[in-house]
Motif scaffolding. Structure first.
Motif, PDB file in Angstrom:
ATOM      1  N   GLU A 193      25.674 -10.026 -16.659  1.00  0.00           N
ATOM      2  CA  GLU A 193      24.784 -10.457 -15.594  1.00  0.00           C
ATOM      3  C   GLU A 193      24.474  -9.293 -14.644  1.00  0.00           C
ATOM      4  O   GLU A 193      23.337  -9.113 -14.217  1.00  0.00           O
ATOM      5  CB  GLU A 193      25.427 -11.613 -14.825  1.00  0.00           C
ATOM      6  CG  GLU A 193      24.516 -12.243 -13.805  1.00  0.00           C
ATOM      7  CD  GLU A 193      25.126 -13.469 -13.145  1.00  0.00           C
ATOM      8  OE1 GLU A 193      24.763 -13.740 -11.987  1.00  0.00           O
ATOM      9  OE2 GLU A 193      25.968 -14.145 -13.775  1.00  0.00           O
ATOM     10  N   LEU A 194      25.496  -8.499 -14.336  1.00  0.00           N
ATOM     11  CA  LEU A 194      25.310  -7.333 -13.475  1.00  0.00           C
ATOM     12  C   LEU A 194      24.353  -6.335 -14.124  1.00  0.00           C
ATOM     13  O   LEU A 194      23.461  -5.792 -13.465  1.00  0.00           O
ATOM     14  CB  LEU A 194      26.664  -6.669 -13.205  1.00  0.00           C
ATOM     15  CG  LEU A 194      26.650  -5.423 -12.331  1.00  0.00           C
ATOM     16  CD1 LEU A 194      26.105  -5.740 -10.932  1.00  0.00           C
ATOM     17  CD2 LEU A 194      28.039  -4.828 -12.242  1.00  0.00           C
ATOM     18  N   GLU A 195      24.513  -6.112 -15.417  1.00  0.00           N
ATOM     19  CA  GLU A 195      23.627  -5.200 -16.151  1.00  0.00           C
ATOM     20  C   GLU A 195      22.175  -5.690 -16.090  1.00  0.00           C
ATOM     21  O   GLU A 195      21.251  -4.901 -15.863  1.00  0.00           O
ATOM     22  CB  GLU A 195      24.089  -5.092 -17.604  1.00  0.00           C
ATOM     23  CG  GLU A 195      23.223  -4.181 -18.443  1.00  0.00           C
ATOM     24  CD  GLU A 195      23.630  -4.147 -19.906  1.00  0.00           C
ATOM     25  OE1 GLU A 195      23.050  -3.336 -20.637  1.00  0.00           O
ATOM     26  OE2 GLU A 195      24.502  -4.931 -20.327  1.00  0.00           O
ATOM     27  N   LEU A 196      21.984  -6.985 -16.268  1.00  0.00           N
ATOM     28  CA  LEU A 196      20.637  -7.551 -16.206  1.00  0.00           C
ATOM     29  C   LEU A 196      20.032  -7.391 -14.816  1.00  0.00           C
ATOM     30  O   LEU A 196      18.842  -7.096 -14.671  1.00  0.00           O
ATOM     31  CB  LEU A 196      20.647  -9.022 -16.622  1.00  0.00           C
ATOM     32  CG  LEU A 196      20.936  -9.298 -18.087  1.00  0.00           C
ATOM     33  CD1 LEU A 196      21.108 -10.799 -18.325  1.00  0.00           C
ATOM     34  CD2 LEU A 196      19.840  -8.740 -18.973  1.00  0.00           C
ATOM     35  N   MET A 197      20.858  -7.566 -13.799  1.00  0.00           N
ATOM     36  CA  MET A 197      20.366  -7.409 -12.427  1.00  0.00           C
ATOM     37  C   MET A 197      19.990  -5.958 -12.140  1.00  0.00           C
ATOM     38  O   MET A 197      18.998  -5.694 -11.464  1.00  0.00           O
ATOM     39  CB  MET A 197      21.409  -7.902 -11.429  1.00  0.00           C
ATOM     40  CG  MET A 197      21.541  -9.399 -11.418  1.00  0.00           C
ATOM     41  SD  MET A 197      22.768  -9.900 -10.214  1.00  0.00           S
ATOM     42  CE  MET A 197      22.476 -11.647 -10.191  1.00  0.00           C
ATOM     43  N   HIS A 198      20.772  -5.019 -12.677  1.00  0.00           N
ATOM     44  CA  HIS A 198      20.434  -3.607 -12.511  1.00  0.00           C
ATOM     45  C   HIS A 198      19.095  -3.297 -13.179  1.00  0.00           C
ATOM     46  O   HIS A 198      18.260  -2.576 -12.617  1.00  0.00           O
ATOM     47  CB  HIS A 198      21.526  -2.712 -13.102  1.00  0.00           C
ATOM     48  CG  HIS A 198      22.719  -2.539 -12.219  1.00  0.00           C
ATOM     49  ND1 HIS A 198      22.697  -1.829 -11.048  1.00  0.00           N
ATOM     50  CD2 HIS A 198      23.990  -2.987 -12.348  1.00  0.00           C
ATOM     51  CE1 HIS A 198      23.889  -1.844 -10.495  1.00  0.00           C
ATOM     52  NE2 HIS A 198      24.697  -2.556 -11.256  1.00  0.00           N
ATOM     53  N   CYS A 199      18.888  -3.832 -14.363  1.00  0.00           N
ATOM     54  CA  CYS A 199      17.627  -3.624 -15.080  1.00  0.00           C
ATOM     55  C   CYS A 199      16.460  -4.231 -14.312  1.00  0.00           C
ATOM     56  O   CYS A 199      15.402  -3.611 -14.185  1.00  0.00           O
ATOM     57  CB  CYS A 199      17.695  -4.229 -16.476  1.00  0.00           C
ATOM     58  SG  CYS A 199      18.812  -3.355 -17.582  1.00  0.00           S
ATOM     59  N   GLU A 200      16.646  -5.425 -13.809  1.00  0.00           N
ATOM     60  CA  GLU A 200      15.588  -6.085 -13.044  1.00  0.00           C
ATOM     61  C   GLU A 200      15.268  -5.297 -11.777  1.00  0.00           C
ATOM     62  O   GLU A 200      14.098  -5.114 -11.433  1.00  0.00           O
ATOM     63  CB  GLU A 200      16.025  -7.504 -12.676  1.00  0.00           C
ATOM     64  CG  GLU A 200      14.966  -8.278 -11.928  1.00  0.00           C
ATOM     65  CD  GLU A 200      15.391  -9.698 -11.589  1.00  0.00           C
ATOM     66  OE1 GLU A 200      14.543 -10.436 -11.060  1.00  0.00           O
ATOM     67  OE2 GLU A 200      16.544 -10.076 -11.837  1.00  0.00           O
ATOM     68  N   ASN A 201      16.293  -4.806 -11.105  1.00  0.00           N
ATOM     69  CA  ASN A 201      16.096  -4.022  -9.899  1.00  0.00           C
ATOM     70  C   ASN A 201      15.322  -2.737 -10.202  1.00  0.00           C
ATOM     71  O   ASN A 201      14.408  -2.369  -9.469  1.00  0.00           O
ATOM     72  CB  ASN A 201      17.442  -3.705  -9.253  1.00  0.00           C
ATOM     73  CG  ASN A 201      17.304  -3.137  -7.869  1.00  0.00           C
ATOM     74  OD1 ASN A 201      16.451  -3.561  -7.104  1.00  0.00           O
ATOM     75  ND2 ASN A 201      18.138  -2.173  -7.551  1.00  0.00           N
TER      76      ASN A 201
END
Length: 47
Positions: free
Chosen positions: A18-26
């Motif tokens: 989930e953290l990885e996905l949030m970094h990508c989205e950011n």
């Protein structure tokens, strides 16, 4: 409780994903914002 699992019930692997996905989205949103700002600057220069 929300549809998503409560964070305390998620595994470490799920939280890291989930953290990885949030970094990508950011990163995506930052790039998009930069493009929008560039377009605004170019439009102002044409006037």
């Amino acid at each position: 409780m929300d549809k998503e699992k409560d964070d305390s019930l998620k595994s470490r692997q799920e939280l890291l994903r989930e953290l990885e996905l949030m970094h990508c989205e950011n990163a995506y949103l930052k790039k998009l914002d930069a493009l929008v700002q560039e377009r605004i600057t170019l439009e102002k220069g044409r006037k």
